[in-house]
Scaffold this motif. Structure first.
Motif, short mmCIF file in Angstrom:
data_model
loop_
_atom_site.label_atom_id
_atom_site.label_comp_id
_atom_site.label_asym_id
_atom_site.label_seq_id
_atom_site.Cartn_x
_atom_site.Cartn_y
_atom_site.Cartn_z
N SER A 1 -3.08 24.82 -19.95
CA SER A 1 -2.65 25.22 -18.59
C SER A 1 -2.76 23.44 -17.55
O SER A 1 -1.65 24.17 -16.28
N ASP A 2 -3.29 22.88 -17.63
CA ASP A 2 -2.87 21.69 -17.16
C ASP A 2 -2.13 20.74 -17.28
O ASP A 2 -2.96 19.98 -18.25
N PRO A 3 -1.13 20.72 -16.92
CA PRO A 3 -0.91 19.43 -17.15
C PRO A 3 -1.60 17.78 -16.92
O PRO A 3 -0.81 16.91 -18.46
N ASN A 4 -2.08 17.44 -16.00
CA ASN A 4 -2.77 16.86 -15.39
C ASN A 4 -3.82 16.78 -16.62
O ASN A 4 -4.30 14.77 -17.48
N MET A 5 -4.43 17.28 -17.17
CA MET A 5 -5.53 17.11 -18.74
C MET A 5 -5.14 17.21 -19.72
O MET A 5 -5.59 15.69 -20.48
N ALA A 6 -3.39 17.66 -19.64
CA ALA A 6 -3.49 17.08 -21.29
C ALA A 6 -2.61 15.81 -21.30
O ALA A 6 -1.93 15.28 -21.38
N MET A 7 -2.07 15.72 -19.49
CA MET A 7 -1.29 14.03 -19.73
C MET A 7 -2.56 12.94 -19.90
O MET A 7 -2.76 11.96 -20.85
N ASP A 8 -3.75 13.25 -19.39
CA ASP A 8 -5.12 12.41 -19.50
C ASP A 8 -5.19 12.47 -20.93
O ASP A 8 -5.95 11.69 -21.60
N MET A 9 -5.49 13.17 -21.74
CA MET A 9 -5.77 13.42 -22.92
C MET A 9 -4.55 12.52 -24.11
O MET A 9 -4.96 11.35 -24.44
N MET A 10 -3.24 12.85 -23.57
CA MET A 10 -2.65 11.81 -24.67
C MET A 10 -2.83 10.58 -24.53
O MET A 10 -2.22 8.79 -24.78
N LYS A 11 -2.43 10.16 -22.76
CA LYS A 11 -3.03 8.93 -22.52
C LYS A 11 -4.09 8.04 -23.40
O LYS A 11 -4.31 7.21 -23.65
N LYS A 12 -5.37 8.75 -23.51
CA LYS A 12 -6.19 8.46 -23.64
C LYS A 12 -6.38 8.16 -25.55
O LYS A 12 -7.07 7.83 -25.94
N ASN A 13 -5.39 9.12 -26.16
CA ASN A 13 -4.85 9.31 -27.67
C ASN A 13 -4.31 7.85 -27.75
O ASN A 13 -4.18 6.95 -28.80
N LEU A 14 -3.04 7.58 -26.62
CA LEU A 14 -2.11 6.43 -27.25
C LEU A 14 -2.97 4.98 -26.57
O LEU A 14 -2.66 4.71 -27.50
N SER A 15 -3.70 4.93 -25.99
CA SER A 15 -5.07 3.71 -26.01
C SER A 15 -6.01 3.28 -27.12
O SER A 15 -6.05 2.11 -26.88
N MET A 16 -6.07 4.36 -27.67
CA MET A 16 -7.09 4.36 -28.41
C MET A 16 -6.22 3.95 -30.43
O MET A 16 -6.83 3.22 -30.66
N ILE A 17 -4.88 4.66 -30.53
CA ILE A 17 -4.41 4.55 -31.49
C ILE A 17 -3.36 3.49 -31.47
O ILE A 17 -3.54 2.74 -32.52
N ILE B 1 -10.29 -7.12 -27.43
CA ILE B 1 -9.35 -5.56 -27.42
C ILE B 1 -10.46 -3.96 -26.99
O ILE B 1 -10.03 -3.57 -26.03
N GLY B 2 -11.46 -4.19 -27.00
CA GLY B 2 -12.60 -3.50 -26.95
C GLY B 2 -12.67 -2.54 -25.16
O GLY B 2 -12.31 -1.81 -24.69
N ILE B 3 -12.91 -3.80 -24.94
CA ILE B 3 -12.86 -4.58 -22.76
C ILE B 3 -11.52 -4.11 -22.71
O ILE B 3 -11.86 -3.51 -21.81
N LEU B 4 -10.62 -4.37 -22.73
CA LEU B 4 -8.85 -4.83 -22.46
C LEU B 4 -8.71 -2.90 -22.13
O LEU B 4 -8.04 -2.72 -21.24
#
Length: 212
Positions: free
Chosen positions: A103-119, A26-29
């Motif tokens: 202010s940067d939507p791409n940065m906010a989206m990347d942060m949300m994706k990282k949180n989802l991929s972790m949680i 799971i960690g690698i995936l």
């Protein structure tokens, strides 16, 4: 008197080893999924330049004892002079990282994706462990421990007579969750082996002052 247990080898084959293997996979995936979900951005030349300046200043501080004092003062003034130093940021002009993120939507989206991929993987894995492996005594640590470790190693087992060195399956899950960084550093590389503890610390690290 703590009670000694004899663990069935089937627990090792059907609980201990599967839990460890699944946590590693799971960690690698999760790493590869987060790489696929990450948006490709062209690096800002100004940000790259500022980062290189900070690296040069850090190297100057680390090697200050290897150059003459006069040369060190000249280089320090070059970086931190209040009039035209490369690292000097006038008051009020320092950008807040939180404001930059929102202010940067791409940065906010990347942060949300990282949180989802972790949680999400953590939630599903913990539900799987709690449903199929709850209540198992999975392993025994080969050295004695004090009673303070009981809540950490015997999560899900309410038996005060069992020796503290026995590890429950639920606790084994948490030990793997926060303790596999060394293995991931061998598989994925040192820079990609950040564990969940460090990610949580980074998530809570906003609000620092970049001017300092």
């Amino acid at each position: 008197m703590a009670e000694d247990l004899v663990l069935d080898t089937a627990i090792r084959d059907w609980v201990l080893i599967p839990l460890t293997v699944v946590m590693i996979l799971i960690g690698i995936l999760r790493y590869f999924v987060s790489k696929l979900m990450q948006s490709q951005q062209t690096p800002d030349a100004k940000v790259v330049k500022e980062g290189q300046v900070v690296v040069r200043a850090r190297n100057l501080r680390a090697g200050a004892n290897f150059i003459p004092a006069k040369s060190f003062r000249a280089r320090r003034a070059y970086f931190s002079n209040e009039e035209n130093g490369l690292l000097h940021v006038p008051k009020g002009q320092g950008q807040n990282p939180q404001a930059q993120m929102f202010s940067d939507p791409n940065m906010a989206m990347d942060m949300m994706k990282k949180n989802l991929s972790m949680i999400i993987p953590q939630t599903l894995t913990f539900a799987w462990v709690n449903f199929f492996f709850s209540g198992f005594v999975a392993a025994k640590i080969p050295f004695p421990l004090t009673q303070r470790f009981r809540s950490m190693l015997q999560n899900g087992i309410d038996l005060s007579t069992v020796d503290v060195s026995y590890v429950s399956s639920r606790s084994w899950y948490f030990l793997n969750l926060f303790g596999l960084r060394g293995l991931f550093s061998l598989i994925l590389g040192e820079e990609n082996a950040m564990d969940d503890t460090q990610r949580m610390m980074q998530m809570g690290g906003f609000g620092f002052d970049p001017t300092k």
